[in-house]
Design a protein around this motif. Structure first.
Motif, PDB file in Angstrom:
ATOM      1  N   TYR A 149       0.707  -0.989   0.062  1.00 49.11           N
ATOM      2  CA  TYR A 149      -0.184   0.052   0.167  1.00 49.11           C
ATOM      3  C   TYR A 149       1.333   1.507  -0.142  1.00 49.11           C
ATOM      4  N   LYS A 150       2.104   1.201   0.019  1.00 50.09           N
ATOM      5  CA  LYS A 150       2.706   2.122   0.869  1.00 50.09           C
ATOM      6  C   LYS A 150       3.261   2.765  -0.812  1.00 50.09           C
ATOM      7  N   SER A 151       3.850   1.975  -1.050  1.00 48.89           N
ATOM      8  CA  SER A 151       4.119   1.724  -2.057  1.00 48.89           C
ATOM      9  C   SER A 151       3.489   2.147  -3.303  1.00 48.89           C
ATOM     10  N   ILE A 152       2.405   1.895  -3.370  1.00 45.84           N
ATOM     11  CA  ILE A 152       1.394   2.307  -4.252  1.00 45.84           C
ATOM     12  C   ILE A 152       1.404   3.406  -4.122  1.00 45.84           C
ATOM     13  N   ASP A 153       0.703   4.392  -2.617  1.00 46.69           N
ATOM     14  CA  ASP A 153       0.391   5.472  -2.578  1.00 46.69           C
ATOM     15  C   ASP A 153       2.283   6.829  -3.200  1.00 46.69           C
ATOM     16  N   ALA A 154       2.842   5.608  -3.141  1.00 47.08           N
ATOM     17  CA  ALA A 154       4.267   6.155  -3.617  1.00 47.08           C
ATOM     18  C   ALA A 154       4.296   6.656  -4.373  1.00 47.08           C
ATOM     19  N   ALA A 155       3.798   5.727  -5.384  1.00 44.23           N
ATOM     20  CA  ALA A 155       3.767   5.608  -7.190  1.00 44.23           C
ATOM     21  C   ALA A 155       2.936   6.714  -7.499  1.00 44.23           C
ATOM     22  N   ALA A 156       1.815   6.379  -7.038  1.00 44.35           N
ATOM     23  CA  ALA A 156       0.587   7.319  -6.759  1.00 44.35           C
ATOM     24  C   ALA A 156       0.870   9.054  -7.504  1.00 44.35           C
ATOM     25  N   GLU A 157       1.635   9.137  -6.469  1.00 42.45           N
ATOM     26  CA  GLU A 157       1.733  10.707  -5.727  1.00 42.45           C
ATOM     27  C   GLU A 157       2.681  10.836  -7.402  1.00 42.45           C
ATOM     28  N   ARG A 158       3.666  10.181  -8.031  1.00 46.61           N
ATOM     29  CA  ARG A 158       4.491  10.706  -8.794  1.00 46.61           C
ATOM     30  C   ARG A 158       3.851  10.908  -9.801  1.00 46.61           C
ATOM     31  N   LEU A 159       3.068   9.675 -10.162  1.00 43.88           N
ATOM     32  CA  LEU A 159       1.839   9.333 -11.349  1.00 43.88           C
ATOM     33  C   LEU A 159       0.648  10.859 -11.361  1.00 43.88           C
ATOM     34  N   SER A 160       0.580  11.373  -9.934  1.00 45.50           N
ATOM     35  CA  SER A 160      -0.445  12.397  -9.778  1.00 45.50           C
ATOM     36  C   SER A 160       0.484  13.816 -10.286  1.00 45.50           C
ATOM     37  N   ILE A 161       1.196  13.910 -10.320  1.00 50.37           N
ATOM     38  CA  ILE A 161       2.493  15.519 -10.708  1.00 50.37           C
ATOM     39  C   ILE A 161       2.811  15.025 -12.046  1.00 50.37           C
ATOM     40  N   LEU A 162       2.569  13.623 -12.908  1.00 48.56           N
ATOM     41  CA  LEU A 162       2.638  13.719 -14.836  1.00 48.56           C
ATOM     42  C   LEU A 162       1.502  13.744 -14.799  1.00 48.56           C
ATOM     43  N   LEU A 163       0.483  13.411 -14.364  1.00 48.86           N
ATOM     44  CA  LEU A 163      -1.272  13.838 -15.005  1.00 48.86           C
ATOM     45  C   LEU A 163      -1.466  15.280 -14.329  1.00 48.86           C
ATOM     46  N   PHE A 164      -1.482  16.043 -13.595  1.00 52.52           N
ATOM     47  CA  PHE A 164      -1.949  16.962 -13.027  1.00 52.52           C
ATOM     48  C   PHE A 164      -1.022  17.993 -13.408  1.00 52.52           C
ATOM     49  N   GLY A 165       0.200  18.260 -13.958  1.00 55.13           N
ATOM     50  CA  GLY A 165       1.558  19.488 -13.869  1.00 55.13           C
ATOM     51  C   GLY A 165       1.935  19.481 -12.751  1.00 55.13           C
ATOM     52  N   VAL A 166       1.896  20.643 -12.595  1.00 54.48           N
ATOM     53  CA  VAL A 166       2.499  21.702 -12.066  1.00 54.48           C
ATOM     54  C   VAL A 166       1.685  22.046 -10.466  1.00 54.48           C
ATOM     55  N   TYR A 167       0.201  21.666 -10.500  1.00 54.22           N
ATOM     56  CA  TYR A 167      -0.692  21.197 -10.225  1.00 54.22           C
ATOM     57  C   TYR A 167      -0.630  20.626  -8.217  1.00 54.22           C
ATOM     58  N   GLY A 168       0.560  19.356  -9.211  1.00 55.30           N
ATOM     59  CA  GLY A 168       0.227  18.053  -8.960  1.00 55.30           C
ATOM     60  C   GLY A 168       1.802  18.271  -8.078  1.00 55.30           C
ATOM     61  N   ILE A 169       2.747  19.344  -7.768  1.00 59.24           N
ATOM     62  CA  ILE A 169       3.337  19.367  -6.609  1.00 59.24           C
ATOM     63  C   ILE A 169       3.332  20.606  -5.476  1.00 59.24           C
TER      64      ILE A 169
END
Length: 172
Positions: A149-169
Motif C-alpha cells: 500500500y505504501k508503494s502504491i501511494d508513493a507511485a500514485a503521488e508521482r503519477l499525480s504530478i505527471l497527470l496534473f502537472g505543476v498543480y500536482g506538486i
C-alpha cells in the motif's frame, strides 16, 4: 474605547498571519489529497474506461446516429451532446493517463540507482493494470501488505504530478 499598543497590534498581526498560514497549509494538503484520490480513482477504473472507449464507436455519434437517438429522447440535442462530450473527455483522459503511465515507467527505468522507484512502479502496475491482489504482490515482492500500500501511494503521488502537472506538486 481603549487604544492598542504597538506590542498588542504586533501580537494580533502575528496571530492573524499564523492562522492564515495554517489555513493555507490545510488547503494545500486537501488539494494534494484530492489529486491523489483522483489519480487512484482513475487507476481503479482504468479497465472500465478502456472497455467503454473500445466499445464506443465515435462514428455512432455522427449525424445519422444522433438523429436516431434524438427520436428516442424528447430534448435529445442537449442529452446527445452531453453524452458525446462525456465520451470524448473520457477518451482524452485515458490517453493522458496512458502517456503519464508510460512517462512514469520511463522515469523509473532511468533511475537505476533508485531501486525503490522501479519497485513502486512495478507494484502500481501489477495492482491497477494487471489486476493482481495485494497478497499476490506482497508475496512476489517479498514484502508485507502494508508495504504494498505504501508503494502504491508513493507511485500514485508521482503519477499525480505527471497527470496534473505543476498543480500536482507542493510548492514551498
Amino acid at each position: 474605547m481603549r487604544d492598542l499598543t504597538n506590542e498588542q497590534i504586533g501580537l494580533i498581526a502575528s496571530k492573524v498571519m499564523e492562522i492564515n498560514r495554517k489555513q493555507h497549509e490545510a488547503q494545500e494538503k486537501q488539494e494534494k489529497d484530492r489529486r491523489l484520490r483522483n489519480t487512484k480513482l482513475l487507476l481503479r477504473n482504468y479497465h472500465s474506461f478502456k472497455k467503454y472507449i473500445a466499445r464506443t464507436k465515435m462514428d455512432l455519434w455522427e449525424d445519422e446516429g444522433v438523429s436516431e437517438i434524438r427520436t428516442l429522447v424528447l430534448n435529445g440535442e442537449d442529452l446527445v451532446k452531453s453524452i458525446k462530450e462525456s465520451t470524448q473527455r473520457t477518451l482524452v483522459m485515458i490517453r493522458h493517463l496512458d502517456r503519464a503511465l508510460e512517462a512514469l515507467r520511463f522515469i523509473c527505468k532511468q533511475e537505476e540507482s533508485n531501486k525503490s522507484s522501479a519497485k513502486q512502479y512495478r507494484i502500481l502496475r501489477a495492482r491497477f493494470l494487471d489486476g493482481e491482489s495485494i497478497e499476490t504482490i506482497a508475496e512476489r515482492e517479498c514484502i508485507n501488505e502494508r508495504s504494498v500500500y505504501k508503494s502504491i501511494d508513493a507511485a500514485a503521488e508521482r503519477l499525480s504530478i505527471l497527470l496534473f502537472g505543476v498543480y500536482g506538486i507542493e510548492i514551498n
